[in-house]
Design a protein around this motif. Structure first.
Motif: not given
Length: 372
Positions: A54-55, A90-91, A99-100, A104-106
Motif C-alpha cells: 500500500t502506498v 509509478r511506471q 489511485i493511491p 499521494a501525488a496530490e
C-alpha cells in the motif's frame, strides 16, 4: 561494488532510526538490499511483490513515497525520496496502486502549493518592510490614514477647534463673514463627492494667517483680509486650506506623531481621554507644520479648485509673490516649506497649462470688506 542506499526502511527488527537500504524496482515488485555488517560487507536482500504494497505520501514535507506491507517479522515501512526511483515505481506499479499513487501525488502538490503561499507571504512581508524603509514612513502613514473614517477625523479636529475659538473674538456676521461665506460656497460647490461638512470661522485678529484642522474646520483671521489686495487672494488661501483637509494632511501629521494605534484608541476611548489628549495636541494642531510635499500638493490642487470655481487663480500667485518679499535671503532647502517665490513659480507654470477660462467676480465690494 559500492553500496549507496536510496531509501530508509522501518520494521521491528530494525533500529528506531530506520535501516538504510538500496531499492530496485523490478517487474514483480521491490527488491531491497541491506548491508547488515558494513565492515564485513555482508549483504542480504528481500523482495516484496506489488500486490502486498500500500502506498501514500509521507515524510516531513510529504514529498516522499511511503510503501508499507506486512513481512515475516511484522509491519514494514519503506520511505522512498529519490525522484528517479519514485518515477520508475509509478511506471511499473500495477493498476490497483494507481489511485493511491495519484492521491499521494496530490498530497505532494498541496504541500508544495502551501509552501509557495507561505514563501509568498514571507516575501511580501519582507518586501513591504523594505519598501517602508526605502520610502520612509510616509507610505505606511498614508495606508493607516486611509483606514480612519471621516467621522473619526472630525472628532479629532472638533475638540481643538472649539477649544481654540473659546479664547478668540469670533465674527459671526457682517461683510467679512458674508464675503468668506461666498468664497467658501463658490469653492466647495466644485468639490465632487465632498465627504466633509466644512466649517469656516472668521476670527478678529491682526494675524495674517488661516489654518485648517482635521475634519473640515478652517479658521481665517481678519489680518489676512486686510493684507490681501483682492478677494481672489483670500480665495486662493482658502482653496489651499480646503485642500489640506481634502488631502487629509492634518490627519497624516497626527498619525505620524502619535501612531495609528494611538489615534484609533483616542477615537474609540472614553471622551475624557479624548478631551485630555486633544488638549495636549491643541497647541500642536494650531501650529501644525505640513511637509513641503503637502504644501505643494495643497497649492496645486487649490489652484485647480479656483479654476473650476471660475475664480481668478492669479490671486493666489500674487499673494505668494508678495509673501516672497519677506523670504529675503532664506534658502529653500533649509526651509520646512517651499519658498513663496518658488511656490508662485510652480503655480504660474500650472496655470499656464490650463485652458483659458473667463473668471466670474464676487458679488461683494472688496473695499467695504477690508474696512470692516
Amino acid at each position: 561494488m559500492s553500496f549507496q542506499p536510496n531509501a530508509l526502511c522501518f520494521g521491528d527488527e530494525f533500529p528506531a532510526t530506520g535501516m538504510p537500504c538500496l531499492v530496485h524496482v523490478e517487474g514483480h515488485g521491490l527488491t531491497m538490499t541491506f548491508l547488515s555488517d558494513r565492515d564485513a560487507g555482508e549483504r542480504r536482500s528481500e523482495s516484496v511483490p506489488f500486490a502486498e504494497l500500500t502506498v501514500s505520501a509521507g515524510g516531513l514535507d510529504h514529498d516522499q513515497l511511503v510503501a508499507t506491507w506486512r513481512g515475516p517479522t511484522g509491519q514494514r515501512t519503506l520511505y522512498l525520496k529519490n525522484p528517479d526511483v519514485i518515477r520508475v515505481f509509478r511506471q511499473a506499479a500495477p493498476d490497483h496502486l494507481t489511485i493511491p499513487l495519484e492521491q499521494a501525488a496530490e498530497q505532494v502538490r498541496q504541500v508544495r502549493q502551501r509552501r509557495r503561499i507561505m514563501w509568498t507571504i514571507v516575501g511580501g512581508a519582507l518586501l513591504a518592510s523594505v519598501l517602508g524603509l526605502w520610502f520612509g514612513s510616509d507610505l505606511l502613514v498614508e495606508l493607516a490614514v486611509d483606514r480612519i473614517p471621516i467621522e473619526w477625523e472630525r472628532k479629532l479636529g472638533e475638540s481643538a477647534y472649539h477649544d481654540f475659538l473659546a479664547r478668540q473674538e469670533v465674527m459671526k456676521e457682517g461683510p467679512v463673514v458674508a464675503a468668506v461665506t461666498e468664497m467658501t460656497h463658490r469653492l466647495t460647490d466644485q468639490i465632487p463627492e465632498n465627504p466633509y461638512r466644512f466649517e469656516i470661522t472668521v476670527v478678529k485678529s491682526d494675524v495674517v494667517n488661516a489654518f485648517a484642522l482635521p475634519g473640515g474646520y478652517i479658521v481665517v483671521f481678519t489680518g489676512l483680509m486686510k493684507k490681501a489686495e483682492s478677494p481672489e487672494e483670500v480665495a486662493g488661501v482658502l482653496a489651499h486650506e480646503l485642500n489640506h483637509v481634502l488631502q487629509r494632511h492634518g490627519l497624516e501629521r497626527i498619525v505620524k506623531q502619535l501612531g495609528f494605534v494611538a489615534v484609533v484608541s483616542i477615537v474609540l476611548g472614553n471622551q475624557h481621554g479624548l478631551s485630555g489628549v486633544m488638549k495636549q495636541l491643541g497647541v500642536e494642531l494650531m501650529t501644525l507644520k505640513f511637509g513641503r510635499a503637502q504644501e505643494t500638493e495643497a497649492d496645486l490642487t487649490g489652484l485647480q479648485l479656483l479654476y473650476r470655481a471660475k475664480i481668478d487663480p492669479s490671486g493666489m500667485i500674487t499673494f505668494f509673490q508678495r509673501l516672497a518679499e519677506k523670504d529675503e535671503a532664506r534658502v529653500e532647502w533649509l526651509s520646512t516649506h517651499p519658498m513663496s517665490a518658488a511656490r508662485a513659480e510652480r503655480l504660474r507654470t500650472e496655470l499656464a497649462s490650463l485652458p483659458r477660462r473667463e473668471a466670474v467676480p464676487f458679488s461683494f465690494e472688496w473695499k467695504t470688506v477690508r474696512e470692516k
